[in-house]
Scaffold this active site. Structure first.
Site, short mmCIF file in Angstrom:
data_model
loop_
_atom_site.label_atom_id
_atom_site.label_comp_id
_atom_site.label_asym_id
_atom_site.label_seq_id
_atom_site.Cartn_x
_atom_site.Cartn_y
_atom_site.Cartn_z
N LYS A 1 0.74 -1.11 0.04
CA LYS A 1 0.11 0.02 -0.12
C LYS A 1 0.71 1.22 0.05
O LYS A 1 0.38 2.32 -0.56
CB LYS A 1 -0.86 0.19 1.06
CG LYS A 1 -1.87 -1.37 1.31
CD LYS A 1 -3.08 -0.95 0.75
CE LYS A 1 -4.14 -2.14 0.93
NZ LYS A 1 -3.86 -3.39 1.02
C1 LIG Z 1 -4.42 -4.68 0.36
C2 LIG Z 1 -3.42 -5.85 0.20
C3 LIG Z 1 -3.95 -6.84 -0.58
C4 LIG Z 1 -4.90 -6.77 -1.43
O1 LIG Z 1 -4.71 -5.92 -2.54
P1 LIG Z 1 -5.99 -5.44 -3.56
O2 LIG Z 1 -5.46 -4.20 -4.17
O3 LIG Z 1 -7.20 -5.00 -2.53
O4 LIG Z 1 -6.50 -6.33 -4.48
C5 LIG Z 1 -2.76 -7.86 -0.52
N1 LIG Z 1 -1.86 -8.17 0.12
C6 LIG Z 1 -1.56 -7.15 1.17
C7 LIG Z 1 -0.71 -7.42 2.18
C8 LIG Z 1 -2.59 -6.06 1.28
O5 LIG Z 1 -2.13 -5.21 2.20
#
Ligand SMILES: *Cc1c(COP(=O)(O)O)cnc(C)c1O
Length: 487
Positions: free
Chosen positions: A129
Site C-alpha cells: 500500500k
Molecule cells: C491490500 C492488500 C492486498 C490486496 O490488494 P488489493 O489491491 O485489495 O487487491 C494483498 N495483500 C496485502 C498485504 C494487502 O495489504
C-alpha cells in the site's frame, strides 16, 4: 487526459481531469473513474524506459494520466516520493535504489530467472500500500496548497491501509488524518506502527468494538452531508484512481527487471482482495506492456476466483466472509472490480450500471455463456485460491527450498503461481507480487516455521515507543465532536 465514470455520468465538471477527481471517491453516479482511453506505449518509449530510475519511470507513465499538473512539478513529486530512504526495507542482496527489486527464487540452468518476488513492501509500513499511498500524500499536499484548501481524512482500518495512510500523510500541510481502529484487536506490532506516530496532524482513535463498528461510524459521519462539508471530510480508500495509477508503474519496472529485451513476455501473480493491485496490471497490459498472463490469487474469500472460473460474480454477505491468516484479502466484494468489468463489456456504461444494480441490491450477476465472458481469455487472466493449510505449506516450502521468508499474502500468490504454471507459456518468467513482509504476520510465521520472522533493524523495539491514541466508545456523535474540536 479526461476521465469518465464506469456508469456513464462523471458529474461536474462533465469531463474531469486528474486533479478534479484526486480528492474525491466514487463518481456522483456511483461508478468509478477511469481515463477516457488508455494511453498506448510505443516501442520507442518502451525501449527508452528500460534504463530509467523508478522515479523517472513513474514520471514517464504518470504524465500520460496526469496532464493538469505542470511537468516540472510532477517530476519533482515523483522524485521526492520514490527514494531509497523511503523504500529502505529491501531484502538482502537487493538495491534500495531500485525501489521494487526482483528477488529470484528459481532460475534456469543458464541463469535466467523463472520465478521471482517483485518486492513491493520496502516502504515505511512494510506492505505494498505504501507504493501508491506515499505518492498520494505528496499529491494531496501539492493540490491542496495550489487551491488553498484543506482536507480531513477519516478512515477505519484493521491494519495495513490505515498505517499506510498515516505514514503517507504525516506532517503534510493541509491534511489531517482521523483513523479509527478496533481497540485491542490489532497485533502489538500493528498498534505500535500506528500509535507511536507523534505528528500533530495524525489522530488515532481506538474504538471499543470491532472493525465493523469503526467502519459503521465512518459511514455514519460520511452520510451526515452537512458535517462532511463543514469539516471537509475525505477518504483515501482503494477505489481512489490515483492509487491505481501509481501501481501501474511497478508492473513496468518488474517487466524491465525480468527481461533483457522488449520482445520477451512476463507473467504476474497478484495476491488480491479489492482488485486494486491487479487492476493496475490489467491497465499496464492494455497500455501495451508485454504481459503474457495476469494470475489472480485469492484466499478462502474466493469471490474473484469464482468469477474468473465461471463468469458468475457473487459478492458475499459480511457473515459469509472468512477471517483468515491473510487478512488484507478478506473481502466479500471487490471494490475495484467494476473497472475491469467496464473494459470486459466493451466500455458500455449502461451494461455496467445494469450489472451493478444487481450487486448493489445484494445479488449476483452471471456473464457465463455471453460473448463478453468468451473474450475473457484475451485479457490474460487466470486465477486460483489458497487456504490456511496452503499458506503454511507454502511458507515452509519457500523457506526450506530458497531460504526466503515470505508473508501470508505473498504465500497465497506463490501457491497459485505454482498451481497455474501450466497456463504460462514456456520460458516466460513469473513474478509474484510481494504485498507485505512476514514480520507483519508473525503469528502465522511462527505456526509455519516455529520461529519468529525477521524484523528490519529500524523497527526493533517499536512496541516500546510512547503511544498516542484516544480510546473512545463506538459513538458517532462523540467522534464527530472529537473531529470538530480539532478542525
Ligand atoms: C491490500 C492488500 C492486498 C490486496 O490488494 P488489493 O489491491 O485489495 O487487491 C494483498 N495483500 C496485502 C498485504 C494487502 O495489504
Amino acid at each position: 487526459m479526461k476521465y469518465l465514470s464506469t456508469r456513464g455520468h462523471a458529474g461536474q465538471p462533465a469531463n474531469p481531469e486528474f486533479c478534479d477527481i484526486l480528492l474525491g471517491g466514487l463518481a456522483p453516479d456511483g461508478g468509478l473513474y477511469l481515463p477516457e482511453t488508455y494511453p498506448q506505449v510505443t516501442r520507442a518509449e518502451l525501449y527508452a524506459w528500460r534504463g530509467l530510475s523508478y522515479a523517472e519511470l513513474a514520471f514517464a507513465i504518470l504524465s500520460k494520466f496526469i496532464t493538469d499538473i505542470p511537468a516540472v512539478d510532477l517530476k519533482a513529486i515523483c522524485a521526492k516520493t520514490y527514494t531509497a530512504e523511503v523504500y529502505r526495507h529491501v531484502r538482502a542482496g537487493g538495491d534500495a535504489r531500485d525501489i521494487t527489486p526482483v528477488h529470484w527464487l528459481e532460475k534456469d540452468a543458464d541463469g535466467r530467472g523463472r520465478l521471482g518476488l517483485l518486492e513491493l513492501s520496502n516502504g515505511p509500513t512494510l506492505a505494498f500500500k505504501d507504493m501508491a499511498m506515499q505518492l498520494l500524500g505528496n499529491l494531496f499536499e501539492y493540490v491542496l496548497a495550489k487551491r488553498g484548501e484543506t482536507i480531513n481524512i477519516l478512515g477505519a482500518t484493521s491494519g495495513d491501509t490505515g498505517s499506510a495512510a498515516e505514514y503517507a500523510m504525516r506532517g503534510k500541510h493541509g491534511v489531517r488524518v482521523f483513523m479509527l481502529s478496533p481497540h485491542g484487536k490489532m497485533s502489538a506490532f500493528q498498534r505500535a506502527q500506528m500509535y507511536s506516530l507523534q505528528d500533530d496532524n495524525i489522530f488515532n482513535i481506538a474504538v471499543t468494538g470491532m472493525f465493523d463498528d469503526a467502519q459503521d461510524i465512518v459511514k455514519a459521519v460520511s452520510n451526515d452531508h452537512a458535517f462532511k462539508a463543514r469539516h471537509k471530510i475525505g477518504a483515501v480508500n482503494s477505489i481512489n484512481w490515483a492509487r491505481v495509477a501509481a501501481q501501474i508503474v511497478y508492473y513496468f519496472k518488474g517487466y524491465f527487471a525480468a527481461t533483457t529485451s522488449n520482445d520477451e513476455q512476463v507473467a504476474f501473480c497478484v495476491p488480491s482482495g479489492n482488485f486494486g493491485n491487479i487492476c493496475a496490471g490489467h491497465i499496464a497490459r492494455q497500455m501495451g506492456l508485454p504481459v503474457a498472463k495476469l494470475i489472480l490469487a485469492t484466499n478462502e474469500n474466493d469471490v474473484l476466483d469464482e468469477f474468473f472460473r465461471s463468469g458468475v460474480y457473487r459478492p458475499r454477505k459480511a457473515a459469509e466472509t472468512h477471517v483468515t491468516s491473510s487478512p488484507s484479502m478478506d473481502i466479500s466484494k471487490a471494490s475495484n472490480f467494476e473497472r475491469f468489468v467496464f473494459d470486459l463489456v466493451g466500455r458500455d456504461p449502461s451494461k455496467v450500471a445494469a450489472l451493478w444494480a444487481e450487486v448493489d441490491a445484494g445479488r449476483a450477476f452471471d456473464l457465463s455463456g455471453t460473448d463478453e465472458f468468451a473474450r475473457i481469455g484475451a485479457f490474460g487472466f487466470v486465477s486460483g485460491a489458497s487456504s490456511h493449510a496452503d499458506r503454511l505449506a507454502t511458507i515452509r516450502k519457500v523457506y526450506e527450498r530458497y531460504g526466503v521468508m515470505i508473508d501470508t499474502h505473498t504465500a497465497d500468490g506463490v501457491k497459485v503461481a505454482w498451481e497455474r504454471a501450466a497456463d504460462v507459456p514456456a520460458g516466460v518468467p513469473v513474478l509474484v507480487l510481494e504485498t507485505a513482509l512476514p514480520v507483519k504476520f508473525a503469528e502465522t510465521i511462527v505456526e509455519a516455521l516455529g520461529r519468529e520472522p525477521e524484523r528490519p533493524a529500524d523497527l526493533e523495539g517499536i512496541e516500546k515507543l510512547p503511544q498516542r491514541v484516544e480510546v473512545m466508545a463506538p459513538d458517532a456523535d462523540a467522534i464527530k465532536r472529537f473531529i470538530a474540536q480539532r478542525t
